[in-house]
Motif scaffolding. Structure first.
Motif, PDB file in Angstrom:
ATOM      1  N   ARG A 164      -5.002   7.885  10.230  1.00 47.81           N
ATOM      2  CA  ARG A 164      -3.978   8.080   9.197  1.00 47.81           C
ATOM      3  C   ARG A 164      -4.440   7.488   7.864  1.00 47.81           C
ATOM      4  O   ARG A 164      -4.222   8.069   6.809  1.00 47.81           O
ATOM      5  CB  ARG A 164      -2.645   7.445   9.618  1.00 47.81           C
ATOM      6  CG  ARG A 164      -1.792   8.374  10.484  1.00 47.81           C
ATOM      7  CD  ARG A 164      -0.365   7.843  10.606  1.00 47.81           C
ATOM      8  NE  ARG A 164      -0.342   6.546  11.267  1.00 47.81           N
ATOM      9  CZ  ARG A 164      -0.340   6.383  12.579  1.00 47.81           C
ATOM     10  NH1 ARG A 164      -0.352   7.434  13.385  1.00 47.81           N
ATOM     11  NH2 ARG A 164      -0.316   5.183  13.108  1.00 47.81           N
ATOM     12  N   GLY A 165      -5.112   6.333   7.931  1.00 50.01           N
ATOM     13  CA  GLY A 165      -5.638   5.709   6.714  1.00 50.01           C
ATOM     14  C   GLY A 165      -6.693   6.589   6.062  1.00 50.01           C
ATOM     15  O   GLY A 165      -6.713   6.763   4.848  1.00 50.01           O
TER      16      GLY A 165
ATOM     17  N   ASN B  31      -4.907   9.525   4.481  1.00 49.06           N
ATOM     18  CA  ASN B  31      -4.280   9.103   3.224  1.00 49.06           C
ATOM     19  C   ASN B  31      -5.323   9.005   2.122  1.00 49.06           C
ATOM     20  O   ASN B  31      -5.083   9.444   1.003  1.00 49.06           O
ATOM     21  CB  ASN B  31      -3.626   7.718   3.387  1.00 49.06           C
ATOM     22  CG  ASN B  31      -2.215   7.828   3.927  1.00 49.06           C
ATOM     23  OD1 ASN B  31      -1.767   8.906   4.281  1.00 49.06           O
ATOM     24  ND2 ASN B  31      -1.528   6.703   3.994  1.00 49.06           N
TER      25      ASN B  31
ATOM     26  N   ARG C 275      -6.272  12.367   0.941  1.00 54.69           N
ATOM     27  CA  ARG C 275      -5.187  12.967   0.165  1.00 54.69           C
ATOM     28  C   ARG C 275      -5.153  12.394  -1.244  1.00 54.69           C
ATOM     29  O   ARG C 275      -4.993  13.095  -2.223  1.00 54.69           O
ATOM     30  CB  ARG C 275      -3.851  12.664   0.843  1.00 54.69           C
ATOM     31  CG  ARG C 275      -3.193  13.899   1.375  1.00 54.69           C
ATOM     32  CD  ARG C 275      -1.799  13.659   1.834  1.00 54.69           C
ATOM     33  NE  ARG C 275      -1.466  12.238   1.961  1.00 54.69           N
ATOM     34  CZ  ARG C 275      -0.318  11.813   2.437  1.00 54.69           C
ATOM     35  NH1 ARG C 275       0.602  12.665   2.817  1.00 54.69           N
ATOM     36  NH2 ARG C 275      -0.068  10.530   2.533  1.00 54.69           N
TER      37      ARG C 275
ATOM     38  N   ALA D 257      -4.105   4.760  13.702  1.00 49.19           N
ATOM     39  CA  ALA D 257      -3.811   4.163  12.392  1.00 49.19           C
ATOM     40  C   ALA D 257      -5.009   4.347  11.460  1.00 49.19           C
ATOM     41  O   ALA D 257      -4.853   4.640  10.274  1.00 49.19           O
ATOM     42  CB  ALA D 257      -3.475   2.676  12.546  1.00 49.19           C
TER      43      ALA D 257
HETATM   44  C1  LIG Z   1      -0.170   6.632   4.632  1.00 57.92           C
HETATM   45  O1  LIG Z   1       0.708   7.064   3.634  1.00 57.92           O
HETATM   46  C2  LIG Z   1       2.087   6.964   4.022  1.00 57.92           C
HETATM   47  C3  LIG Z   1       2.939   7.631   2.965  1.00 57.92           C
HETATM   48  O2  LIG Z   1       2.463   7.382   1.677  1.00 57.92           O
HETATM   49  C4  LIG Z   1       2.406   5.479   4.179  1.00 57.92           C
HETATM   50  O3  LIG Z   1       3.752   5.305   4.556  1.00 57.92           O
HETATM   51  C5  LIG Z   1       1.519   4.913   5.266  1.00 57.92           C
HETATM   52  O4  LIG Z   1       1.706   3.509   5.372  1.00 57.92           O
HETATM   53  C6  LIG Z   1       0.048   5.170   4.975  1.00 57.92           C
HETATM   54  N1  LIG Z   1      -0.698   4.797   6.156  1.00 57.92           N
HETATM   55  C7  LIG Z   1      -1.859   4.181   6.116  1.00 57.92           C
HETATM   56  C8  LIG Z   1      -2.470   3.847   7.418  1.00 57.92           C
HETATM   57  O5  LIG Z   1      -2.426   3.920   5.058  1.00 57.92           O
END
Ligand SMILES: *[C@@H]1O[C@H](CO)[C@@H](O)[C@H](O)[C@H]1NC(C)=O
Ligand SMILES: *[C@@H]1O[C@H](CO)[C@@H](O)[C@H](O)[C@H]1NC(C)=O
Ligand SMILES: *[C@@H]1O[C@H](CO)[C@@H](O)[C@H](O)[C@H]1NC(C)=O
Length: 396
Positions: free
Chosen positions: A383-384, A387, A390, A380
């Motif tokens: 992924r954060g 994000n 990005r 997680a």
């Molecule tokens: C990352 O971005 C996706 C799509 O915008 C979102 O659904 C997700 O919750 C985000 N994850 C985190 C860990 O911020």
């Protein structure tokens, strides 16, 4: 006192948002590629053959990040996590990690396709630290024990973040003699600051059961985190990840030791509201500091790794993520209460008992997380970070 002696096996966490303005494109693409690969690796589980732009990781922190130092340090050697059942899931023997298996840092290093850094106290030579070094120590505080003592806070492990940065300086001197070598090494290294400060807060709560003392430590803890960050930047570091604080109010240890009235608990999660607010206060102050450091050091990339949100999500909806329905109970521990935590039956002591499947639990021993939770949190966090990078690309 016995309770406090055991309590030093505490740990900690993060969350991250980063600002673009000051990051140059070259730095950015460097980090983006690495993070993207990390993300892909994390999702694909097949880690072989993936290469990042980085050659090594240097990490700092407490028992949430310690892969073997506390097991060697005389003040902490022989503690609970050098005994069974610690390590039972992955290493099949106690590995010096405060979990049944791998830690967040292990998953992050794996995701980058890098070899594990050597725990600082387990190495001696430049060759030992070729793949980086882990300076984290179980029980370490952010603040120096003498400072904490002057504020009435007792500590049990003689290591703080300033020790870890001076250990880093030792390794740095060992690895490179010329300025050219040093800059090469620093530019190809990731600096991972695992959660730090949870022990300061927990010891402060034990010393003064009002949260006021703990709250008063927030600026000091953020300031020493800044000093550690600027120390490695001063040595040439350019890529850093800084973890925030975990939701303290969801820790089985604190839930068991600080019984409250009905309105002290969050109605949905069952966590202690005040302690979670302390962690959120820390994270806001940490992020304010990170924004300032980014502005002061434009050539660097500093990402905030959010550990708070993944844990809060797991506590709120354990089933959704494949965990069992007791996210506030320790897998290994004792006591009759709902949290399965009792200092007198701490995991690894003769009176402790285990539930059946650690992969269904968030908490391993009431303080530290299970391998399953660490994997979930690490992915997680990645992924954060992805994000955030990005988002930054979109802004540029
Ligand atoms: C990352 O971005 C996706 C799509 O915008 C979102 O659904 C997700 O919750 C985000 N994850 C985190 C860990 O911020
Ligand atoms: C940490 O630093 C303090 C202050 O310099 C020192 O007294 C202490 O011995 C150090 N701890 C370790 C384990 O090196
Ligand atoms: C605990 O904190 C309160 C509020 O700051 C203070 O008045 C009290 O003296 C503290 N007690 C101890 C033992 O530090």
């Amino acid at each position: 006192m016995t309770a406090l002696r055991i309590a030093y096996y505490s740990l900690r966490y993060t969350r991250g948002c980063w600002k673009s303005g000051t990051v140059d494109m070259e730095q950015l693409s460097h980090v983006l590629v690495a993070l993207l690969l990390a993300l892909v690796a994390a999702e694909a589980a097949d880690l072989d053959g993936l290469q990042s732009h980085y050659d090594r990781v240097f990490s700092f922190g407490d028992s949430l990040t310690d892969t073997g130092n506390a097991a060697i340090l005389p003040a902490t050697a022989g503690g609970p996590f050098s005994r069974a059942p610690y390590g039972e899931t992955y290493f099949h023997h106690p590995s010096g990690r405060a979990s049944d298996g791998r830690l967040i840092i292990d998953f992050i290093v794996e995701s980058l396709g890098l070899p594990q850094p050597t725990p600082y106290l387990a190495g001696e030579t430049a060759e030992d630290f070729r793949h980086g070094a882990n300076f984290a120590v179980g029980g370490a505080t952010a603040l120096d024990p003498a400072l904490l003592k002057s504020k009435g806070v007792m500590t049990f492990v003689p290591v703080s973040l300033s020790n870890e940065t001076s250990w880093f300086n030792n390794v740095f001197d060992l690895l490179a003699s010329s300025a050219y070598e040093q800059s090469n090494i620093m530019g190809s290294s990731v600096f991972y600051f695992g959660e730090i400060g949870v022990n300061d807060y927990i010891f402060a709560l034990f010393s003064n059961r009002t949260a006021e003392l703990a709250v008063s430590l927030v600026p000091d803890i953020v300031a020493v985190t800044r000093s550690a960050l600027t120390a490695v930047i001063g040595a040439g570091a350019s890529s850093m990840v800084v973890t925030g604080m975990l939701p303290l109010g969801c820790e089985p240890e604190l839930l068991a030791l600080f019984p409250g009235d009905a309105d002290d608990y969050d109605r949905e999660s069952g966590c202690i509201t005040l302690f979670n607010e302390l962690a959120e206060l820390h994270n806001r102050a940490l992020n304010r500091m990170l924004r300032k450091v980014r502005r002061a050091y434009p050539g660097t990339t500093i990402l905030y790794a959010d550990i708070y949100r993944p844990i809060a999500n797991l506590v709120a909806s354990p089933g959704k993520y494949g965990f069992g329905n007791t996210p506030l109970a320790a897998f290994c521990g004792g006591g009759a209460g709902p949290y399965h935590f009792d200092m007198a039956a701490f995991c690894g002591t003769p009176d402790s008992t285990e539930s059946s499947d650690p992969s269904e639990f968030l908490s391993w021993d009431g303080i530290h997380f299970t391998e399953a939770a660490n994997r979930f949190i690490a992915h997680a966090m990645l992924r954060g970070l992805y994000n955030a990078s990005r988002l930054t690309t979109a802004l540029l």
